[in-house]
Scaffold this motif. Structure first.
Motif, mmCIF file in Angstrom:
data_model
loop_
_atom_site.group_PDB
_atom_site.id
_atom_site.type_symbol
_atom_site.label_atom_id
_atom_site.label_comp_id
_atom_site.label_asym_id
_atom_site.label_seq_id
_atom_site.Cartn_x
_atom_site.Cartn_y
_atom_site.Cartn_z
ATOM 1 N N GLY A 103 0.798 -1.220 0.000
ATOM 2 C CA GLY A 103 0.000 0.000 0.000
ATOM 3 C C GLY A 103 0.825 1.262 0.000
ATOM 4 N N PHE A 104 2.165 1.117 0.107
ATOM 5 C CA PHE A 104 3.023 2.297 0.162
ATOM 6 C C PHE A 104 3.044 3.039 -1.175
ATOM 7 C CE2 PHE A 104 7.209 4.167 -0.665
ATOM 8 C CZ PHE A 104 7.261 5.112 0.352
ATOM 9 N N MET A 105 3.038 2.296 -2.276
ATOM 10 C CA MET A 105 3.138 2.939 -3.589
ATOM 11 C C MET A 105 1.941 3.862 -3.839
ATOM 12 S SD MET A 105 5.990 1.920 -4.517
ATOM 13 C CE MET A 105 7.159 0.670 -3.981
ATOM 14 N N GLU A 106 0.776 3.422 -3.416
ATOM 15 C CA GLU A 106 -0.423 4.241 -3.624
ATOM 16 C C GLU A 106 -0.348 5.523 -2.805
ATOM 17 O OE1 GLU A 106 -5.303 3.876 -3.244
ATOM 18 O OE2 GLU A 106 -4.004 2.150 -2.782
ATOM 19 N N GLU A 107 0.131 5.417 -1.535
ATOM 20 C CA GLU A 107 0.254 6.603 -0.696
ATOM 21 C C GLU A 107 1.326 7.547 -1.228
ATOM 22 O OE1 GLU A 107 -1.620 7.556 1.785
ATOM 23 O OE2 GLU A 107 -2.899 5.775 1.496
ATOM 24 N N LEU A 108 2.456 6.997 -1.741
ATOM 25 C CA LEU A 108 3.515 7.830 -2.313
ATOM 26 C C LEU A 108 3.007 8.573 -3.548
ATOM 27 C CD1 LEU A 108 6.477 8.733 -2.207
ATOM 28 C CD2 LEU A 108 7.050 6.740 -3.634
ATOM 29 N N ASP A 109 2.173 7.892 -4.319
ATOM 30 C CA ASP A 109 1.571 8.525 -5.502
ATOM 31 C C ASP A 109 0.759 9.748 -5.077
ATOM 32 O OD1 ASP A 109 0.403 9.204 -7.871
ATOM 33 O OD2 ASP A 109 -0.168 7.154 -8.422
ATOM 34 N N LYS A 110 -0.005 9.618 -4.008
ATOM 35 C CA LYS A 110 -0.821 10.738 -3.538
ATOM 36 C C LYS A 110 0.060 11.890 -3.055
ATOM 37 C CE LYS A 110 -4.718 7.843 -2.048
ATOM 38 N NZ LYS A 110 -5.537 7.412 -0.892
ATOM 39 N N ARG A 111 1.166 11.593 -2.359
ATOM 40 C CA ARG A 111 2.022 12.645 -1.840
ATOM 41 C C ARG A 111 2.715 13.401 -2.978
ATOM 42 N NH1 ARG A 111 3.381 12.437 3.623
ATOM 43 N NH2 ARG A 111 4.445 14.395 3.173
ATOM 44 N N ILE A 112 3.199 12.679 -3.998
ATOM 45 C CA ILE A 112 3.862 13.345 -5.134
ATOM 46 C C ILE A 112 2.859 14.215 -5.891
ATOM 47 C CG2 ILE A 112 5.052 12.949 -7.316
ATOM 48 C CD1 ILE A 112 6.234 10.414 -6.111
ATOM 49 N N THR A 113 1.616 13.678 -6.037
ATOM 50 C CA THR A 113 0.572 14.482 -6.695
ATOM 51 C C THR A 113 0.300 15.751 -5.891
ATOM 52 O OG1 THR A 113 -0.403 12.447 -7.569
ATOM 53 C CG2 THR A 113 -1.782 14.426 -7.592
ATOM 54 N N VAL A 115 2.455 17.366 -4.090
ATOM 55 C CA VAL A 115 3.563 18.296 -4.341
ATOM 56 C C VAL A 115 3.326 19.073 -5.622
ATOM 57 C CG1 VAL A 115 6.023 18.420 -4.915
ATOM 58 C CG2 VAL A 115 5.253 16.954 -3.033
ATOM 59 N N LEU A 116 2.902 18.394 -6.657
ATOM 60 C CA LEU A 116 2.673 19.054 -7.939
ATOM 61 C C LEU A 116 1.512 20.033 -7.873
ATOM 62 C CD1 LEU A 116 3.219 16.032 -10.372
ATOM 63 C CD2 LEU A 116 4.885 17.707 -9.548
ATOM 64 N N MET A 117 0.509 19.741 -7.048
ATOM 65 C CA MET A 117 -0.673 20.608 -6.951
ATOM 66 C C MET A 117 -0.496 21.693 -5.907
ATOM 67 S SD MET A 117 -3.716 17.753 -7.216
ATOM 68 C CE MET A 117 -4.961 19.032 -7.186
ATOM 69 N N GLY A 118 0.668 21.707 -5.224
ATOM 70 C CA GLY A 118 0.926 22.740 -4.240
ATOM 71 C C GLY A 118 0.263 22.500 -2.899
ATOM 72 N N LYS A 119 -0.164 21.307 -2.631
ATOM 73 C CA LYS A 119 -0.840 20.996 -1.371
ATOM 74 C C LYS A 119 0.119 20.478 -0.311
ATOM 75 C CE LYS A 119 -5.351 19.908 -3.401
ATOM 76 N NZ LYS A 119 -6.424 18.905 -3.523
ATOM 77 N N GLU A 120 1.350 20.270 -0.661
ATOM 78 C CA GLU A 120 2.308 19.754 0.307
ATOM 79 C C GLU A 120 2.627 20.831 1.335
ATOM 80 O OE1 GLU A 120 4.356 17.403 2.470
ATOM 81 O OE2 GLU A 120 3.458 16.617 0.612
#
Length: 1364
Positions: A103-113, A115-120
């Motif tokens: 399940g880590f890959m799915e969560e990492l995908d959300k975090r990188i997304t 970053v790109l959307m400026g929500k980090e």
């Protein structure tokens, strides 16, 4: 009383005076000039000014500007080897620690997304170059093949290598081949990627299971950032060209895109972007910070002058409120001016000393009221997050703007940013903002983070806060104006009730705003809810708002209540909630109770009309226009519809039955139920008349169904309207249906009984293992079937719930008569079958019946010569014994039914509602004569042995048999003690014939006699005994009593009980008769030991029988009993078995008594007395028989036979007492008899005297001998077994117990007189004693007749029988 309260009360009176004088109509805002009409353009311009000023005062944005440095020699920097760093991860031994969790890959995908959307949230990821590198990696990360591989292996090093490869490619783009500056940037981006991976592990709580992996990732990040200081070096900036960076202020662009509040104004007022830009550029020279500061100085001056261009003391009801507002206003103005100066320091150069004013301590009132919280809130919405408002108030009195305007001139100068009527302008802008936001909210769903109760958008709230702050509109005024706008929109039907409720809730509930440092403060200050600090205008406007909303809500409620009786009415909950929680709970609401009462009255009238209309709809739907088509079904359906609607309304308004003083259910019941009652009465009467005219009968079940529905409606009517009687008497209208059903039942009940008996095989039912039936299984199905039918008949009436006690009692009386008729028929059929089975002939008798007359005489002679007198045991059939069980079961079930029906209560109801005795017309149609055939004396001998086998047959003058007794074998003085009931409507002559039973040939007539049963002779309803002489020789004793057949439920149940008991007694007697002949002829006779008492033997050889001889004499009898009791024990119930054995015990006692003494008579007897030895033998037999019938178990000591209290009957005690008198001299016996006679006469006199005092009949002594008294039929001393004493098992048991006590308490000399019959010398005394008893009986009869006549109210004897 304190001065503050006195001052407050005085101000309240001043407020009332102002309201009465129209003072509130004046303009209480900042100017007294005549108000001009407010246009949208005016409101737009002033709102735009405030929004533009907010733009001018917001902190300036700053930016970093690079300054190039002189060229320097390039220095080569080394980078970190990614392969060496990844090796450290591969050295971890545990495979689990080196792999990412599932399940880590799915969560990492959300975090990188993110970053790109400026929500980090981490700021280091906001660099555009970082986003570009992460975007390149994400494109490859989302490829299906790579994604599957990573989810399968989940290796850290693979993920890092892929990111490193993508970062290298992306950062190398556009760089010169000899430029190595980007390599250090790769390390930084990889370090940021490692940091994001570690954060993902920690955020999902996966780091605890992989501590070593987390530690290595942290180490890797530190190594990658080892050269990060080079990135900060000046020589590495600007692509390695070097230089420095300085912070410079971004100049104002004066473009609308940079003005958020200006854009809000444009949306609210529907202004285009170009129009906004044009207006800003055209007026920016006028709308300056200096003009704003000038406005505040002018406002401050007007405030100090207490003129009408600001709020003054006249605008407040309490001086305390004005002072508090003013104290908060002064420091607030200073803060706002200081904020302007800080925004434009050039404005402070004109101040003395050329510096800003110094801060001072805040006053006590500064934190209580003001606008600072609203300003601070507003300032927090800008991007840089800094505030231009200082929390501490400052002294701006020394501020000089360089103009020479005097205070007087300043008071007349118009403001630039503050309109002439701030309240009106603010209300206009607020209305436009609400209109726009509500429309947008209806078109678009709310955002996830937006509260559902918000009416104004975040941008509109900021604009209105800024406007209220700049225009100096107090917060409480804003709240009142907000409610006023909502009131107007609600009255114009622009908003719903839910929106109005949201508005009230938004105003009442303080909202919290998060501040820096996790502090919170209330947006709405405490002064908002302290209405004593409000202005008079706000106070009055708030009252007007509540009153207007109340009227509008009542109109809304009135309209909604018009649908309250519909299937799916609109909900009144929102209206009632707003009225109760926002209007009536508000202290400002002042509506008179008379106005509310008027609304209640109007609503109630309207609901009455609505209920009537709905009833008319139901009536037209269920009842057609054609009368001939009307049926009870239509009336029932109409009633069901009304009841269903009432139940629905009751359930709908269960929690709140009253709405503004009106109960919809009560209105419905008050209107519909009386109308239905009147219509139902007319409809039912009309339907019955139409059916009668057609000579048709309405089905009984239709009448029952209609009654149940009408009763339910009457119940609801009674609960709701206890003081209003129902429209008509339902029971009186529908009574005929019940009587029809009862008559139908009465006509069918005989058929039910016949069918039940016909289909019954009368066998014992065995339904359990062991094949030993219990008492509950020893009756047949016929008696169960008929009582099931009886119970269903009774339940049919009970389930109707008939609400007229008198009619119900009459119904049950008629049913009890029918039940009694059915039971009489059942007893008749069962007894006929039983008698037929008991009188069946044996094979020997059947063979003898086929013999000729000569052969019969020859056989009789042979039997006589051979002394053949042995009687074979009778073989009882199981079905015969089951019939006896059925009668016993019927008695128990009838007693149970009597208790369930409540016979005594129903009889009391009829008696209570009967007319007075003086008004009653006693009319008796039927008379029940109870004839008891007691005994006969000195009958003619018809058999060759000098005896007879007599039985009695009663018949009428038309030779119709009425009754027949059992056969008493070998006896000239038989005693039957059998009872029969004869019902007649007038005088009846009965003929009693005694017959001799013969096995062969016809039965011989022993003698005849007759008696006239005339009801007029039994008007006192007392029993009488008659000694009737036979036409041959001997006489017959009959006891006759009469009872009028009454239409009384107790009488009918008593008659049914007596019928069952007599049937049971007759059947029991039939069984015991089969044994009584053997008891008399073979069982108990002295001939068995007569050889020991031959009186012609010499005394020397005379020897009495031994104990064995005495015992052996009864062995045949005991064997006979055992043979017969075997089949009885297997078939009869325990109670029936005891009853049969009790009856046999009586036969034993009679037989023993016949051995000792002759029957009672006034004539001498031919029977000789026994000797002492013979007497001892008889009493030994009595004891042996007593023990046999008691049947005590030798092991347990428990009695299994007849209870001892039944065995020790009065007859048993008489036999025991006979020992004391049997061998007494005749003179002593006569003397003892005379003493007993005198004592009996004395007791009779005392009873008569006591009865005379109590005006009640006394006990009489009846004749026991023949003569004139017997012919007259004088009243008897014996208690009459009336039907009323037999109405249930309780009364029967009580009467039997009283009879037993009476027999024991009243000793007589009968046993002495029977001994004297064997003494020739006592012949004269017997006749004298007989005449004495006759005289006493005659006197007692005369006394009773006279007493009854006096009690009837006349001096002459009057009969209560009808005149013939």
């Amino acid at each position: 009383m304190s001065s503050d309260s006195t001052h407050s009360r005085g101000n309240s009176r001043r407020l009332d005076s102002l309201i009465q004088n129209g003072r509130l109509q004046r303009e209480t805002s900042h100017t007294s000039r005549k108000r001009v009409p407010l246009t949208q353009q005016d409101a737009y311009i002033y709102a735009l000014r405030a929004a533009f000023l907010a733009y001018l005062l917001q902190p300036r944005a700053r930016r970093m500007q690079h300054v190039s440095a002189a060229p320097r020699a390039q220095v080569q920097r080394s980078t970190t080897s990614i392969n060496d760093l990844v090796k450290d991860l591969s050295l971890i031994r545990d495979s689990k620690s080196t792999r990412f969790p599932r399940g880590f890959m799915e969560e990492l995908d959300k975090r990188i997304t993110g970053v790109l959307m400026g929500k980090e949230k981490m700021p280091e990821f906001s660099d555009p170059l970082v986003k570009r590198t992460f975007a390149a990696f994400l494109n490859e990360f989302k490829e299906t093949k790579f994604r599957k591989s990573m989810e399968k292996d989940r290796k850290v090093e693979d993920l890092l290598l892929i990111f490193y490869s993508n970062a290298t490619k992306e950062l190398q783009k556009g760089k010169a081949p000899d430029d190595d500056g980007w390599k250090l940037m790769v390390d930084r981006h990889v370090a940021l990627f490692v940091r994001l991976v570690s954060s993902t592990l920690k955020g999902n709580d996966w780091a605890r299971d992989r501590p070593e992996l987390s530690s290595r990732l942290q180490t890797l990040e530190s190594k990658l950032l080892a050269h990060d200081q080079d990135l900060a070096d000046a020589s590495q900036r600007n692509g390695g060209a070097g230089g420095s960076t300085i912070e410079v202020e971004v100049p104002r662009s004066y473009e609308v895109k940079d003005m958020p509040l200006v854009r809000v104004v444009g949306r609210i007022f529907s202004q285009s972007y170009d129009q906004l830009q044009s207006d800003i550029l055209k007026n920016k020279s006028v709308w300056t910070e200096k003009a704003a500061l000038q406005d505040l100085k002018m406002y401050q001056t007007n405030l100090s002058l207490n003129n009408k261009r600001t709020l003054n003391s006249d605008d407040f009801d309490l001086q305390e409120g004005y002072e508090m507002w003013r104290k908060a206003e002064i420091p607030d103005l200073s803060q706002m001016m200081l904020a302007i100066i800080r925004s434009n320091p050039e404005l402070a150069k004109s101040a003395p000393g050329g510096s800003l004013p110094q801060f001072q301590l805040a006053s006590a009132a500064a934190t209580d009221y003001g606008y600072t919280d609203m300003s601070r809130k507003l300032s927090g919405h800008f991007e840089n997050g800094s505030s231009y408002i200082v929390d501490q108030p400052v002294d701006m009195s020394s501020l000089d703007l360089g103009d020479n305007t005097s205070h007087t001139e300043m008071g007349d100068t118009p403001y630039v940013f503050i309109p002439s009527h701030p309240r009106a302008y603010y209300r206009y802008v607020l209305k436009e903002a609400l209109t726009y936001d509500l429309a947008v909210r209806d078109l678009q769903p709310p955002e996830a983070d937006t509260p559902s109760t918000s009416l104004l958008s975040k941008q509109s709230t900021e604009l209105l806060s800024e406007i209220g702050l700049r225009w100096r509109v107090p917060q409480f005024s804003r709240v009142v104006l907000f409610l006023d706008v909502m009131r107007e929109k609600f009255q114009d039907q622009e908003i719903s009730l839910e929106t109005l409720d949201t508005a009230f809730t938004h105003v009442k509930e303080p909202q919290l705003e998060n501040k820096k440092g996790n502090r919170s403060s209330l947006i709405v200050q405490s002064s908002l809810f302290d209405r004593a600090r409000w202005t008079i205008k706000d106070h009055a406007l708030a009252q007007q708002i509540l009153t207007s909303l109340h009227d509008a809500l009542l109109r809304e409620l009135f309209d909604l209540m018009q649908h309250c009786y519909e299937n799916k009415p609109p909900s009144i909950g929102p209206v009632m909630y707003i009225l109760e929680n926002h209007i009536y709970n508000d202290p400002l609401f002042a509506k008179s109770p008379e106005d509310l009462d008027d609304f209640t009255g109007q609503l109630k009238k309207s609901l009455h009309r609505k209920a009537r209309d709905i009833y008319d709809e139901y009536l037209s739907k269920e009842i057609t226009n054609t009368e001939t088509e009307w049926e009870f079904y239509h009336v029932i359906q109409l009633g069901k519809a009304i009841v269903k609607l009432a139940e629905k309304i009751q359930k709908r308004y269960r929690k709140n039955p009253e709405i503004m003083g009106v109960n919809p259910l009560m209105v419905l019941v008050e209107e519909m139920f009386p109308a239905y009652a009147a219509d139902a009465r007319d409809l039912v009467s009309r339907i019955m008349n139409v059916a009668q005219g057609r000579d048709e009968e309405i089905p009984i079940q239709d009448g029952f169904d209609l009654y149940k529905e009408l009763v339910e409606i009457r119940r609801v009517h009674g609960d709701a309207l206890p003081d209003v009687p129902f429209g008509f008497h339902i029971e009186g209208l529908l009574e005929d249906f019940v009587w029809r059903w009862i008559h139908s039942t009465d006509a069918s009940i005989i058929g039910w009984v016949d069918n039940a008996v016909k289909q019954d095989s009368f066998t014992v039912r065995t339904e359990h293992a062991g094949n030993i039936s219990t008492d509950e299984e020893r009756h047949s199905v016929s008696v169960v079937d008929i009582f099931r039918s009886f119970n269903q008949v009774v339940d049919q009436i009970v389930q109707l719930g008939w609400d007229d006690d008198l009619q119900y009692a009459k119904f049950m009386t008629a049913l009890s008569k029918s039940i009694g008729t059915g039971l009489a028929r059942y007893c008749e059929l069962v007894e006929q079958s039983f008698v037929k089975e008991m009188d069946r002939i044996t094979p020997e008798q059947e063979a003898a019946a086929r013999q000729t007359r000569q052969e019969k005489w020859v056989q009789l002679a042979k039997d006589t010569w051979a002394n053949k007198e042995k009687i074979e045991p009778f073989q009882f059939l199981p079905e015969s014994l089951v019939k006896l069980n059925d009668i016993g079961y019927a008695i128990l079930q009838l007693d149970k039914l009597e208790q369930e029906v409540g016979v005594d209560v129903l009889a009391e109801v009829i008696q209570r509602n009967a007319p007075p005795i003086a008004q009653r017309q006693r009319k008796v149609n039927n008379y029940v004569f109870t004839i008891k055939i007691i005994e006969a004396e000195d009958l003619k001998a018809c058999d060759m042995n000098g005896l007879s086998d007599p039985y009695v047959v009663l018949g009428d003058e038309y030779q119709k048999r009425l009754a027949k007794t059992r056969i008493i074998y070998g006896n000239l003085n038989p005693r039957w003690d059998e009872t029969v009931d004869i019902t007649t409507q007038g005088p009846l002559n009965i003929i009693a014939t005694i017959w001799d039973w013969d096995t062969l040939g016809d039965h011989d007539c022993v003698g005849r006699t007759s008696l006239k049963l005339d009801p007029s002779h039994f008007s006192d309803y007392m029993p009488r005994e008659y000694w009737l002489d036979l036409d041959t020789q001997g006489r017959l004793l009959l006891r006759v009593s009469m009872e009028g057949e009454r239409d009384d439920i107790q009488f009918y149940f008593g008659k049914a009980f007596r019928t069952l008991k007599r049937t049971e007694r007759d059947m029991t007697r039939k069984i015991t008769d089969k044994a009584s002949r053997y008891i008399a002829w073979e069982g108990i006779k002295l001939s068995a030991v007569s050889n020991y008492f031959q009186r012609n033997r010499p005394p020397s050889i005379l020897q009495g029988p031994t104990q064995a001889d005495v015992t052996n004499a009864l062995k045949p009898l005991f064997a006979y009993f055992d043979d017969n009791f075997a089949i009885m024990k297997q078939t009869l119930t325990d109670s029936a078995m005891v009853m049969v054995m009790t009856r046999l015990w009586k036969e034993v006692l009679v037989t023993i008594e016949s051995l000792l003494v002759p029957p009672l008579s006034d004539k001498l007897s031919q029977q000789r007395p026994l000797t002492q030895q013979e007497l001892d033998i008889v009493f030994k037999w009595l004891q042996m028989l007593f023990d046999f019938f008691h049947a005590v178990d030798e092991d347990t000591g428990m009695a299994n036979g007849v209870p001892i209290d039944i065995l020790k009957s009065p007859k048993y005690h008489e036999l025991q007492n006979l020992n004391f008198f049997y061998f007494e001299p005749t003179e002593n016996l006569i003397r003892t008899s005379e003493g007993m006679a005198a004592a009996a006469a004395l007791r009779q006199q005392e009873q008569q005297a006591r009865a005379s005092r109590l005006s009640a009949p006394g006990s009489l002594t009846g004749p026991q001998f023949g003569g004139a008294a017997g012919l007259l039929g004088l009243p008897s001393t014996r208690r009459s077994k009336s039907i009323m004493l037999s109405r249930n098992l309780g009364t029967m048991k009580k009467a039997k117990e009283e009879k037993r006590k009476e027999a024991q308490a009243d000793p007589n000399d009968d046993i002495i007189l029977r001994i004297l019959r064997m003494r020739p010398e006592a012949e004269r005394y017997l006749k004298d004693r007989s005449r004495q008893k006759e005289r006493l009986a005659a006197a007692a009869a005369a006394e009773m007749i006279v007493r009854q006549s006096l009690q009837a109210g006349g001096g002459r004897m009057a009969s209560n029988l009808p005149r013939r």
